[in-house]
Design a protein around this motif. Sequence first.
Motif, PDB file in Angstrom:
ATOM      1  N   ALA A  87       0.814  -1.215   0.000  1.00 36.03           N
ATOM      2  CA  ALA A  87       0.000   0.000   0.000  1.00 36.03           C
ATOM      3  C   ALA A  87       0.848   1.265   0.000  1.00 36.03           C
ATOM      4  CB  ALA A  87      -0.923   0.006   1.209  1.00 36.03           C
ATOM      5  N   GLY A  88       2.157   1.132  -0.049  1.00 35.43           N
ATOM      6  CA  GLY A  88       3.044   2.289   0.038  1.00 35.43           C
ATOM      7  C   GLY A  88       2.826   3.337  -1.031  1.00 35.43           C
ATOM      8  N   ALA A  89       2.416   2.934  -2.223  1.00 33.87           N
ATOM      9  CA  ALA A  89       2.261   3.875  -3.323  1.00 33.87           C
ATOM     10  C   ALA A  89       1.149   4.879  -3.069  1.00 33.87           C
ATOM     11  CB  ALA A  89       1.999   3.128  -4.627  1.00 33.87           C
ATOM     12  N   ASP A  90       0.168   4.533  -2.237  1.00 32.10           N
ATOM     13  CA  ASP A  90      -0.942   5.458  -2.021  1.00 32.10           C
ATOM     14  C   ASP A  90      -0.686   6.429  -0.865  1.00 32.10           C
ATOM     15  OD1 ASP A  90      -1.356   3.789   0.142  1.00 32.10           O
ATOM     16  OD2 ASP A  90      -3.464   3.443  -0.270  1.00 32.10           O
ATOM     17  N   THR A  91       0.563   6.532  -0.422  1.00 31.68           N
ATOM     18  CA  THR A  91       0.921   7.509   0.604  1.00 31.68           C
ATOM     19  C   THR A  91       1.331   8.834  -0.018  1.00 31.68           C
ATOM     20  OG1 THR A  91       3.237   6.838   0.723  1.00 31.68           O
ATOM     21  CG2 THR A  91       1.689   5.691   2.184  1.00 31.68           C
ATOM     22  N   THR A  92       1.392   8.869  -1.339  1.00 33.78           N
ATOM     23  CA  THR A  92       1.731  10.104  -2.054  1.00 33.78           C
ATOM     24  C   THR A  92       0.704  10.367  -3.143  1.00 33.78           C
ATOM     25  OG1 THR A  92       3.184   8.875  -3.545  1.00 33.78           O
ATOM     26  CG2 THR A  92       4.226   9.974  -1.678  1.00 33.78           C
ATOM     27  N   LEU A  93       0.502  11.645  -3.414  1.00 31.76           N
ATOM     28  CA  LEU A  93      -0.389  12.079  -4.490  1.00 31.76           C
ATOM     29  C   LEU A  93       0.435  12.863  -5.486  1.00 31.76           C
ATOM     30  CD1 LEU A  93      -3.302  13.409  -2.247  1.00 31.76           C
ATOM     31  CD2 LEU A  93      -3.156  11.180  -3.369  1.00 31.76           C
ATOM     32  N   MET A  94       0.223  12.610  -6.763  1.00 35.30           N
ATOM     33  CA  MET A  94       0.934  13.313  -7.828  1.00 35.30           C
ATOM     34  C   MET A  94       0.001  14.369  -8.423  1.00 35.30           C
ATOM     35  SD  MET A  94       3.709  11.573  -7.767  1.00 35.30           S
ATOM     36  CE  MET A  94       4.066  10.125  -6.809  1.00 35.30           C
ATOM     37  N   VAL A  95       0.400  15.620  -8.348  1.00 36.38           N
ATOM     38  CA  VAL A  95      -0.409  16.726  -8.853  1.00 36.38           C
ATOM     39  C   VAL A  95       0.219  17.225 -10.150  1.00 36.38           C
ATOM     40  CG1 VAL A  95      -1.339  19.015  -8.355  1.00 36.38           C
ATOM     41  CG2 VAL A  95      -1.042  17.359  -6.497  1.00 36.38           C
ATOM     42  N   CYS A  96      -0.544  17.185 -11.221  1.00 40.28           N
ATOM     43  CA  CYS A  96      -0.063  17.651 -12.526  1.00 40.28           C
ATOM     44  C   CYS A  96      -0.817  18.904 -12.946  1.00 40.28           C
ATOM     45  CB  CYS A  96      -0.254  16.569 -13.586  1.00 40.28           C
ATOM     46  SG  CYS A  96       0.890  15.193 -13.414  1.00 40.28           S
ATOM     47  N   LYS A  97      -0.094  19.803 -13.579  1.00 42.73           N
ATOM     48  CA  LYS A  97      -0.682  21.009 -14.161  1.00 42.73           C
ATOM     49  C   LYS A  97      -0.110  21.175 -15.556  1.00 42.73           C
ATOM     50  CE  LYS A  97      -1.582  23.264  -9.802  1.00 42.73           C
ATOM     51  NZ  LYS A  97      -1.305  24.319  -8.885  1.00 42.73           N
ATOM     52  N   TYR A  98      -0.979  21.411 -16.513  1.00 44.01           N
ATOM     53  CA  TYR A  98      -0.583  21.600 -17.901  1.00 44.01           C
ATOM     54  C   TYR A  98       0.222  20.407 -18.428  1.00 44.01           C
ATOM     55  CZ  TYR A  98      -1.830  26.265 -16.372  1.00 44.01           C
ATOM     56  OH  TYR A  98      -2.489  27.339 -15.817  1.00 44.01           O
ATOM     57  N   GLY A  99      -0.107  19.206 -17.954  1.00 47.50           N
ATOM     58  CA  GLY A  99       0.545  17.996 -18.427  1.00 47.50           C
ATOM     59  C   GLY A  99       1.884  17.684 -17.785  1.00 47.50           C
ATOM     60  N   TYR A 100       2.287  18.465 -16.776  1.00 44.38           N
ATOM     61  CA  TYR A 100       3.579  18.240 -16.125  1.00 44.38           C
ATOM     62  C   TYR A 100       3.387  18.063 -14.629  1.00 44.38           C
ATOM     63  CZ  TYR A 100       5.637  19.844 -20.473  1.00 44.38           C
ATOM     64  OH  TYR A 100       5.987  19.974 -21.793  1.00 44.38           O
ATOM     65  N   LEU A 101       4.290  17.282 -14.038  1.00 44.88           N
ATOM     66  CA  LEU A 101       4.264  17.108 -12.595  1.00 44.88           C
ATOM     67  C   LEU A 101       4.528  18.451 -11.933  1.00 44.88           C
ATOM     68  CD1 LEU A 101       4.117  15.116 -10.196  1.00 44.88           C
ATOM     69  CD2 LEU A 101       6.613  14.902 -10.381  1.00 44.88           C
ATOM     70  N   SER A 102       3.608  18.875 -11.086  1.00 44.02           N
ATOM     71  CA  SER A 102       3.716  20.160 -10.419  1.00 44.02           C
ATOM     72  C   SER A 102       4.148  19.999  -8.962  1.00 44.02           C
ATOM     73  CB  SER A 102       2.364  20.879 -10.484  1.00 44.02           C
ATOM     74  OG  SER A 102       2.364  22.036  -9.717  1.00 44.02           O
ATOM     75  N   GLU A 103       3.613  18.978  -8.299  1.00 40.76           N
ATOM     76  CA  GLU A 103       3.980  18.747  -6.907  1.00 40.76           C
ATOM     77  C   GLU A 103       3.674  17.312  -6.522  1.00 40.76           C
ATOM     78  OE1 GLU A 103       1.019  20.371  -3.829  1.00 40.76           O
ATOM     79  OE2 GLU A 103       0.637  21.628  -5.591  1.00 40.76           O
ATOM     80  N   VAL A 104       4.327  16.875  -5.475  1.00 42.13           N
ATOM     81  CA  VAL A 104       4.068  15.573  -4.874  1.00 42.13           C
ATOM     82  C   VAL A 104       3.642  15.843  -3.440  1.00 42.13           C
ATOM     83  CG1 VAL A 104       5.064  13.362  -4.187  1.00 42.13           C
ATOM     84  CG2 VAL A 104       5.770  14.432  -6.344  1.00 42.13           C
ATOM     85  N   GLN A 105       2.486  15.318  -3.069  1.00 51.09           N
ATOM     86  CA  GLN A 105       1.980  15.502  -1.714  1.00 51.09           C
ATOM     87  C   GLN A 105       2.095  14.178  -0.968  1.00 51.09           C
ATOM     88  OE1 GLN A 105      -2.070  16.894  -2.058  1.00 51.09           O
ATOM     89  NE2 GLN A 105      -1.465  18.779  -3.086  1.00 51.09           N
ATOM     90  N   ALA A 106       2.582  14.224   0.250  1.00 48.72           N
ATOM     91  CA  ALA A 106       2.694  13.032   1.084  1.00 48.72           C
ATOM     92  C   ALA A 106       1.689  13.134   2.221  1.00 48.72           C
ATOM     93  CB  ALA A 106       4.111  12.914   1.637  1.00 48.72           C
ATOM     94  N   CYS A 107       1.073  12.026   2.561  1.00 48.50           N
ATOM     95  CA  CYS A 107       0.065  12.003   3.625  1.00 48.50           C
ATOM     96  C   CYS A 107       0.674  11.416   4.896  1.00 48.50           C
ATOM     97  CB  CYS A 107      -1.137  11.181   3.179  1.00 48.50           C
ATOM     98  SG  CYS A 107      -1.952  11.870   1.713  1.00 48.50           S
TER      99      CYS A 107
END
Length: 135
Positions: A87-107
């Motif tokens: 389940a480790g992969a769902d501890t982060t969220l990938m936020v994209c803007k305009y088709g590019y990775l903008s930020e990575v959020q960790a819970c």
Amino acid sequence: MDEMSEELNERWPNVKSSIDSIDHMSFWNHEWTKHGTCSGMSQKDYFQTALDLFLPTPSIVLENHGSVVPKTELQEQFKEEDDTSSAGADTTLMVCKYGYLSEVQACYKKMEDGRTGKRMSCPNGATKEDTCGEE
């Protein structure tokens, strides 16, 4: 916050306005108002905790700058080193803007005393922030 401004500029920069702009501090004021005020921490503790929790940029990002990287590979790189669960992969969220990775959020879990706990699976309400496709 003034005593932290140099570290904030270096590690969590306001990319929307220059340092000499009158609006330069508005980014961190927004972060404090929207997220920090409900944390139960002082402003200084909130920003220091945020800086302490920053995830290092994994080599896959540095080596593939401007290229397409499969989301699953990126998530794997952001898993905690001691996370052996599937389940480790769902501890982060990938936020994209305009088709590019903008930020990575960790819970992270919030402990009863208000301190930050270990990484956790992101709650359903937060997953709407995960806007990157599979690539």
